[in-house]
Design a protein around this motif. Structure first.
Motif, PDB file in Angstrom:
ATOM      1  N   PHE A   1       1.046  -1.203  -0.241  1.00 12.24           N
ATOM      2  CA  PHE A   1      -0.101  -0.274   0.080  1.00 12.24           C
ATOM      3  C   PHE A   1       0.880   1.360   0.081  1.00 12.24           C
ATOM      4  O   PHE A   1       0.645   2.140  -0.838  1.00 12.24           O
ATOM      5  CB  PHE A   1      -0.935  -0.059   1.240  1.00 12.24           C
ATOM      6  CG  PHE A   1      -1.486   1.446   1.488  1.00 12.24           C
ATOM      7  CD1 PHE A   1      -2.343   2.047   0.757  1.00 12.24           C
ATOM      8  CD2 PHE A   1      -0.975   1.925   2.721  1.00 12.24           C
ATOM      9  CE1 PHE A   1      -3.064   3.078   0.856  1.00 12.24           C
ATOM     10  CE2 PHE A   1      -1.546   3.307   2.887  1.00 12.24           C
ATOM     11  CZ  PHE A   1      -2.387   3.879   2.105  1.00 12.24           C
ATOM     12  N   LEU A   2       1.788   1.475   0.798  1.00 15.44           N
ATOM     13  CA  LEU A   2       2.662   2.529   1.144  1.00 15.44           C
ATOM     14  C   LEU A   2       3.570   2.649  -0.379  1.00 15.44           C
ATOM     15  O   LEU A   2       3.673   3.742  -0.664  1.00 15.44           O
ATOM     16  CB  LEU A   2       3.791   2.168   2.033  1.00 15.44           C
ATOM     17  CG  LEU A   2       3.467   2.301   3.365  1.00 15.44           C
ATOM     18  CD1 LEU A   2       4.412   1.925   4.431  1.00 15.44           C
ATOM     19  CD2 LEU A   2       2.812   3.578   3.918  1.00 15.44           C
TER      20      LEU A   2
ATOM     21  N   VAL B   1       9.458   9.974   8.214  1.00 17.83           N
ATOM     22  CA  VAL B   1       8.323   9.141   8.345  1.00 17.83           C
ATOM     23  C   VAL B   1       8.577   7.645   7.706  1.00 17.83           C
ATOM     24  O   VAL B   1       8.287   6.858   8.631  1.00 17.83           O
ATOM     25  CB  VAL B   1       7.137   9.661   7.555  1.00 17.83           C
ATOM     26  CG1 VAL B   1       6.091   8.608   7.451  1.00 17.83           C
ATOM     27  CG2 VAL B   1       6.625  10.838   8.009  1.00 17.83           C
TER      28      VAL B   1
ATOM     29  N   LYS C   1       5.626   7.063  -4.312  1.00 17.33           N
ATOM     30  CA  LYS C   1       6.118   7.680  -5.508  1.00 17.33           C
ATOM     31  C   LYS C   1       7.229   8.929  -5.033  1.00 17.33           C
ATOM     32  O   LYS C   1       8.173   8.997  -5.728  1.00 17.33           O
ATOM     33  CB  LYS C   1       5.407   8.229  -6.526  1.00 17.33           C
ATOM     34  CG  LYS C   1       4.539   7.130  -7.272  1.00 17.33           C
ATOM     35  CD  LYS C   1       3.451   7.334  -8.287  1.00 17.33           C
ATOM     36  CE  LYS C   1       2.539   6.284  -8.752  1.00 17.33           C
ATOM     37  NZ  LYS C   1       1.208   6.493  -9.198  1.00 17.33           N
ATOM     38  N   VAL C   2       6.574   9.620  -4.260  1.00 15.87           N
ATOM     39  CA  VAL C   2       7.453  10.662  -3.562  1.00 15.87           C
ATOM     40  C   VAL C   2       8.899  10.174  -2.911  1.00 15.87           C
ATOM     41  O   VAL C   2      10.197  10.613  -3.386  1.00 15.87           O
ATOM     42  CB  VAL C   2       7.006  11.784  -2.755  1.00 15.87           C
ATOM     43  CG1 VAL C   2       7.681  12.761  -1.965  1.00 15.87           C
ATOM     44  CG2 VAL C   2       5.491  12.232  -3.224  1.00 15.87           C
TER      45      VAL C   2
ATOM     46  N   LEU D   1      10.683  15.364   5.925  1.00 22.82           N
ATOM     47  CA  LEU D   1       9.542  14.767   6.581  1.00 22.82           C
ATOM     48  C   LEU D   1       9.068  13.392   6.091  1.00 22.82           C
ATOM     49  O   LEU D   1       9.067  12.556   6.795  1.00 22.82           O
ATOM     50  CB  LEU D   1       8.458  15.821   6.119  1.00 22.82           C
ATOM     51  CG  LEU D   1       7.109  15.532   6.750  1.00 22.82           C
ATOM     52  CD1 LEU D   1       7.038  15.725   8.147  1.00 22.82           C
ATOM     53  CD2 LEU D   1       5.939  16.421   6.140  1.00 22.82           C
ATOM     54  N   TYR D   2       9.370  13.273   4.569  1.00 23.37           N
ATOM     55  CA  TYR D   2       9.188  11.909   4.018  1.00 23.37           C
ATOM     56  C   TYR D   2      10.050  10.774   4.480  1.00 23.37           C
ATOM     57  O   TYR D   2       9.944   9.795   4.753  1.00 23.37           O
ATOM     58  CB  TYR D   2       9.103  12.185   2.586  1.00 23.37           C
ATOM     59  CG  TYR D   2       7.715  12.517   2.110  1.00 23.37           C
ATOM     60  CD1 TYR D   2       6.844  11.676   1.529  1.00 23.37           C
ATOM     61  CD2 TYR D   2       7.595  13.654   2.107  1.00 23.37           C
ATOM     62  CE1 TYR D   2       5.572  12.016   1.036  1.00 23.37           C
ATOM     63  CE2 TYR D   2       6.465  14.323   1.718  1.00 23.37           C
ATOM     64  CZ  TYR D   2       5.268  13.570   1.097  1.00 23.37           C
ATOM     65  OH  TYR D   2       4.203  13.923   0.382  1.00 23.37           O
TER      66      TYR D   2
ATOM     67  N   SER E   1       1.300   3.815  -3.375  1.00 23.80           N
ATOM     68  CA  SER E   1       0.544   5.113  -3.159  1.00 23.80           C
ATOM     69  C   SER E   1       1.441   6.285  -3.781  1.00 23.80           C
ATOM     70  O   SER E   1       2.591   6.054  -3.948  1.00 23.80           O
ATOM     71  CB  SER E   1       0.264   5.571  -1.768  1.00 23.80           C
ATOM     72  OG  SER E   1       1.603   5.830  -0.962  1.00 23.80           O
ATOM     73  N   ARG E   2       0.822   7.709  -3.962  1.00 26.57           N
ATOM     74  CA  ARG E   2       1.476   8.701  -4.262  1.00 26.57           C
ATOM     75  C   ARG E   2       2.998   8.993  -3.328  1.00 26.57           C
ATOM     76  O   ARG E   2       3.883   9.276  -3.526  1.00 26.57           O
ATOM     77  CB  ARG E   2       0.744   9.884  -4.515  1.00 26.57           C
ATOM     78  CG  ARG E   2       1.650  10.833  -5.269  1.00 26.57           C
ATOM     79  CD  ARG E   2       0.454  11.890  -5.921  1.00 26.57           C
ATOM     80  NE  ARG E   2      -0.705  11.461  -6.660  1.00 26.57           N
ATOM     81  CZ  ARG E   2      -1.744  12.270  -6.896  1.00 26.57           C
ATOM     82  NH1 ARG E   2      -2.000  13.378  -6.268  1.00 26.57           N
ATOM     83  NH2 ARG E   2      -2.292  11.597  -7.825  1.00 26.57           N
ATOM     84  N   PHE E   3       2.554   8.613  -2.118  1.00 25.15           N
ATOM     85  CA  PHE E   3       3.625   8.773  -1.056  1.00 25.15           C
ATOM     86  C   PHE E   3       4.993   8.008  -1.325  1.00 25.15           C
ATOM     87  O   PHE E   3       6.039   8.312  -1.408  1.00 25.15           O
ATOM     88  CB  PHE E   3       3.225   8.310   0.336  1.00 25.15           C
ATOM     89  CG  PHE E   3       4.062   8.188   1.472  1.00 25.15           C
ATOM     90  CD1 PHE E   3       4.635   9.202   2.099  1.00 25.15           C
ATOM     91  CD2 PHE E   3       4.393   6.740   1.943  1.00 25.15           C
ATOM     92  CE1 PHE E   3       5.399   9.147   3.176  1.00 25.15           C
ATOM     93  CE2 PHE E   3       5.378   6.596   2.761  1.00 25.15           C
ATOM     94  CZ  PHE E   3       5.789   7.658   3.412  1.00 25.15           C
TER      95      PHE E   3
ATOM     96  N   ARG F   1      10.426   7.344  -3.926  1.00 21.90           N
ATOM     97  CA  ARG F   1      11.142   7.056  -5.136  1.00 21.90           C
ATOM     98  C   ARG F   1      11.898   8.216  -5.750  1.00 21.90           C
ATOM     99  O   ARG F   1      12.973   8.205  -6.128  1.00 21.90           O
ATOM    100  CB  ARG F   1      10.326   6.214  -6.154  1.00 21.90           C
ATOM    101  CG  ARG F   1      10.447   4.730  -5.721  1.00 21.90           C
ATOM    102  CD  ARG F   1       9.271   4.119  -6.329  1.00 21.90           C
ATOM    103  NE  ARG F   1       9.173   3.942  -7.895  1.00 21.90           N
ATOM    104  CZ  ARG F   1       8.404   3.865  -8.616  1.00 21.90           C
ATOM    105  NH1 ARG F   1       7.034   4.075  -8.223  1.00 21.90           N
ATOM    106  NH2 ARG F   1       8.307   4.092  -9.999  1.00 21.90           N
ATOM    107  N   ALA F   2      10.957   9.252  -5.708  1.00 18.39           N
ATOM    108  CA  ALA F   2      11.429  10.599  -6.320  1.00 18.39           C
ATOM    109  C   ALA F   2      12.621  10.980  -5.459  1.00 18.39           C
ATOM    110  O   ALA F   2      13.824  11.534  -6.025  1.00 18.39           O
ATOM    111  CB  ALA F   2      10.435  11.815  -6.555  1.00 18.39           C
TER     112      ALA F   2
END
Lengths: 387, 258
Positions: A209-210, A242, A217-218, A238-239, A213-215, A220-221
């Motif tokens: 799920f993690l 977390v 993708k961020v 922050l990312y 999600s777009r989370f 991986r970015a």
């Protein structure tokens, strides 16, 4: 759902997962008690590997400190088990060290629920604290990795040094029951196996799920270009904090399950070497893929228990060699083989690719070198150039 | 600050270990303006963009954006969220992700962890992404790994990402560097379209490219403002010719004879 539009490949993958899950849960039916116990331990390792993959494989941050997060979860459960085994008396190692009274912080681990909660929270909070100060100050790459190693040394030194409170080098062992059920009975062991299998499945789905999600993708970015992410408007710190916290919590969960199967936790099980070994499982299995990390942990540990009984001295050399092979030839680990088979596994395709100058960037370093020179020309011209 | 102004840089000075890369630079930008920032190498153009987007903190001076907010003290991601987008000289896209995924995370949206965890791609958002894909000419490459694109395509992808970010001010650092003539033309078209809706600052070396736009040009030299005006004004200015255009002409001359 769009399952009607699925390709045969997607159906095969789904089928593969279904079979794997069925085998996982049916294992107690056809595996001896001894092997089941081993397998349960490996499943606990697979859970750490998933957590490690989140931070390393997906976010690109190498933590060599996951042994500690794993170990703190393990100690939380061990303290609960030890208190239950001592039946209201002072745990044996404490009286040997001359303690008269149970230390206050041990009392927190007396109720099972509290011990489990702390087993998740302590590693997570430690990671949160470390992550907050490092990521916010843009400490990354090898510097972050060194800090995680320092954390390992600090925690193991503390555990060894505070013998009266932690059991020192021997760790915490000598358990009897869990919630009143005997840990030695095969029935309890079987139930605990299923609990571990369910935890692995749950963590796997949670990680899916993690990462889906777009989370994810961020994340991986951030791995591809942290600065660019910042200038898009995301706060990478922050990312990173977390996901590091989540990853540590998962390791704590794995540690708790590990203790239930193994019956002991000691500083040597969470030190530098185990921390590095965890990274190897993920590297060899395939970082950046969840199934690769999980299978890597299970298979590597299975191989370890098989090989190390037959050739106790040979195992470390074997593992080292395997690691070198994977790093050089399979940068994406074994799972990468299935995602994008490298051309050297397929002779026809290999020739084709070299002839056509290779449009992709995959493949081993040798081939990439060839392609760089090749640049749209035939293999003969490459040979001529080489001569 | 007048009603129409969106960005105001006042007396901006940047020091790197005692070296003043920018000295007391002023720059005002109106809403919807397309501004070219030119000057010889080392004039401080890129540093000026770095100051505006927060990458470099000036040692003195103020940069106010929109409603009189001084942004020099804010972290980069907040400045980006307020509406200042930055494109660096080297294309920086997320190479392991697909073209579409690159656009998806760049799209204007809430940037918190909780928001991205549960974000779903609405059909409206999908339409926007595909519209953008067509605009940057990558319509048939949405599923390709971004790292495998050509240099020009990467630049366009990055421009597309910036547009989806919907900044009010766009900072572009040499968007046509390293491009073929054809790619440069296409980028020019893109830029014309972009400049209709937002304020844009472009750092550029390619004078031919700048001449295609009838817009204001700011010339920097040794960290200071040298001249501001139309392309004709700037070209007619002796000091500019001396420090910049003259040298460039020599450059061109020597290159054509070589």
């Amino acid at each position: 759902m769009a399952w009607r539009q699925w390709t045969p490949r997607q159906w095969w993958i789904l089928g593969g997962y279904a079979v794997a899950t069925a085998v996982l849960f049916a294992a107690p039916l056809f595996v001896s008690d001894f092997r089941l116990n081993l397998l349960a331990k490996f499943l606990a390792f697979a859970i750490v590997a998933l957590g490690l993959d989140l931070i390393w494989g997906y976010t690109g941050i190498l933590s060599l400190g996951h042994g500690i997060f794993f170990g703190l979860g393990a100690y939380a459960m061990a303290m609960y088990l030890k208190l239950e085994a001592s039946g209201g008396k002072l745990p044996d190692f404490m009286s040997w060290s001359g303690l008269k009274e149970l230390p206050l912080f041990w009392k927190l681990f007396e109720p099972f629920g509290a011990a489990v909660a702390l087993g998740l929270l302590i590693p997570a909070l430690l990671a949160l604290g470390l992550g907050f100060f490092t990521f916010r100050n843009r400490i990354r790459g090898v510097y972050f990795t060194i800090l995680t190693q320092a954390l390992v040394i600090i925690v193991t030194t503390l555990l060894v040094g505070q013998q009266a409170f932690t059991g020192g080098t021997n760790g915490v062992t000598g358990y009897s029951t869990l919630l009143g059920y005997s840990l030695a009975s095969p029935d309890t062991k079987r139930v605990l196996y299923w609990v571990t299998a369910a935890a692995l499945l749950g963590v796997f789905l949670f990680c899916r799920f993690l990462t889906g999600s777009r989370f994810g993708k961020v994340l991986r970015a951030i791995r591809d270009g942290e600065n660019r992410v910042r200038f898009i408007g995301y706060n990478p710190a922050l990312y990173q904090t977390v996901i590091f916290t989540v990853s540590a919590g998962i390791a704590g969960l794995a540690g708790m399950l590990f203790v239930l199967h193994v019956g002991i936790i000691s500083p040597s099980m969470l030190g530098i070497v185990p921390s590095i070994e965890m990274v190897l499982w993920v590297a060899i299995g395939g970082r950046g893929t969840l199934i690769g990390a999980a299978l890597g942990a299970i298979l590597m540990n299975w191989a370890k228990s098989e090989f190390s009984t037959a050739y106790p001295e040979g195992w470390l050399f074997f593992m080292g060699a395997l690691f070198v092979i994977v790093v050089v030839f399979l940068p994406k680990g074994v799972a990468g083989l299935f995602q994008s088979p490298p051309p050297w596994l397929n002779p026809g395709k290999l020739l084709d690719r070299v002839r056509n100058g290779g449009s992709g960037t995959r493949g081993g370093p040798l081939l990439r070198l060839l392609r760089k020179k090749d640049n749209g020309k035939s293999i003969q011209s490459v040979r001529r150039q080489a001569e | 600050m007048s009603q129409n102004e969106i960005l105001q840089c006042r007396d901006v000075t940047v020091e790197f270990d005692g070296f003043k890369a920018v000295q007391g630079m002023n720059l005002d930008l109106h809403k919807g303006e397309l501004r070219f920032l030119i000057g010889p190498n080392g004039a401080g153009k890129t540093t000026m963009l770095d100051v505006i987007c927060g990458k470099v903190k000036p040692s003195s001076g103020r940069v106010t954006f929109g409603e009189k907010v001084d942004i020099t003290k804010k972290p980069e991601h907040q400045i980006a969220e307020m509406g200042i987008g930055r494109k660096f000289q080297a294309p920086s896209i997320f190479s392991s992700m697909t073209v579409l995924e690159n656009l998806e995370i760049a799209m204007r949206q809430k940037r918190s962890v909780a928001a991205t965890l549960f974000a779903r791609l609405s059909s409206e958002a999908k339409d926007r992404l595909h519209h953008q894909l067509d605009m940057i000419g990558l319509g048939d490459k949405s599923g390709h790994r971004a790292g495998g694109l050509s240099h020009g395509e990467k630049q366009w992808l990055e421009i597309g990402m910036m547009l989806l970010q919907e900044p009010e001010v766009l900072l572009l650092d040499e968007p046509v560097a390293g491009m073929t003539d054809k790619e440069t033309d296409k980028t020019g078209e893109l830029l014309h379209e972009i400049a209709l809706k937002r304020s844009v600052v472009v750092v550029e070396h390619d004078m031919e490219f700048v001449r295609n736009f009838a817009s204001k040009v700011t010339v920097m030299h040794e960290g200071k403002l040298l001249k501001e005006g139309s392309m004709e004004d700037v070209q007619g200015d002796e000091r500019v010719a001396e420090v910049y255009l003259g040298k460039r002409r020599d450059d061109y001359a020597s290159r054509s004879t070589a």
